[in-house]
Scaffold this motif. Structure first.
Motif, mmCIF file in Angstrom:
data_model
loop_
_atom_site.group_PDB
_atom_site.id
_atom_site.type_symbol
_atom_site.label_atom_id
_atom_site.label_comp_id
_atom_site.label_asym_id
_atom_site.label_seq_id
_atom_site.Cartn_x
_atom_site.Cartn_y
_atom_site.Cartn_z
ATOM 1 N N UNK A 15 0.844 -1.187 0.000
ATOM 2 C CA UNK A 15 0.000 0.000 0.000
ATOM 3 C C UNK A 15 0.876 1.233 0.000
ATOM 4 N N UNK A 16 0.230 2.401 -0.060
ATOM 5 C CA UNK A 16 1.006 3.635 -0.085
ATOM 6 C C UNK A 16 0.165 4.823 0.314
ATOM 7 N N UNK A 17 0.849 5.887 0.661
ATOM 8 C CA UNK A 17 0.250 7.207 0.868
ATOM 9 C C UNK A 17 0.778 8.099 -0.265
ATOM 10 N N UNK A 18 0.188 9.277 -0.431
ATOM 11 C CA UNK A 18 0.715 10.213 -1.418
ATOM 12 C C UNK A 18 1.999 10.846 -0.910
ATOM 13 N N UNK A 19 2.033 11.117 0.380
ATOM 14 C CA UNK A 19 3.229 11.717 0.994
ATOM 15 C C UNK A 19 3.748 10.795 2.080
ATOM 16 N N UNK A 20 3.947 11.291 3.313
ATOM 17 C CA UNK A 20 4.550 10.513 4.388
ATOM 18 C C UNK A 20 3.558 9.541 5.029
ATOM 19 N N UNK A 21 4.107 8.453 5.564
ATOM 20 C CA UNK A 21 3.328 7.434 6.274
ATOM 21 C C UNK A 21 3.457 7.705 7.774
ATOM 22 N N UNK A 22 2.325 7.739 8.482
ATOM 23 C CA UNK A 22 2.349 7.955 9.930
ATOM 24 C C UNK A 22 2.510 6.635 10.669
#
Length: 116
Positions: free
Chosen positions: A98-105
């Motif tokens: 999976x992924x986020x557009x920017x940073x992963x929390x």
């Protein structure tokens, strides 16, 4: 003389404890009717590289484990995602991404017992 008196009282106390019946002494008991839980759950390792997340889950047990990757993104406008659930059968390794557009929390993997 005092040493012999205290030693004698300790000896008598130990002798009394040893002579008591087994049921009279307090001890921990495990109820016999309580079933023990069978081991369950795939071992998952997650890695984050930038905005991409990969999880490898290996199931060493007999019961099938349905695993699902959850990703919480750091930015308020970035949508948190959950992967599709995947069944990890006995002695099976699965890969979740999976992924986020920017940073992963944060990331975590949830488990659901699917039986054998």
């Amino acid at each position: 003389m005092r040493l012999y008196r205290s030693l004698a009282s300790v000896t008598v106390a130990v002798a009394v404890l040893l002579l008591l019946p087994y049921d009279a002494m307090p001890h921990a008991r495990v109820p016999a009717d309580e079933p023990t839980a069978a081991p369950f759950g795939a071992e998952c390792r997650t890695s984050i590289q930038g905005s991409r997340v990969v999880a490898h889950c290996h199931n060493p047990y007999v019961d099938t484990d349905r695993v699902q990757l959850h990703i919480e993104c750091d930015r308020w406008w970035d949508i948190d995602t959950d992967s599709a659930p995947v069944d990890a059968g006995p002695a099976m390794t699965v890969r979740l991404t999976g992924r986020c557009w920017k940073e992963v929390a944060s990331v975590w993997v949830s488990h659901q017992n699917r039986g054998s």
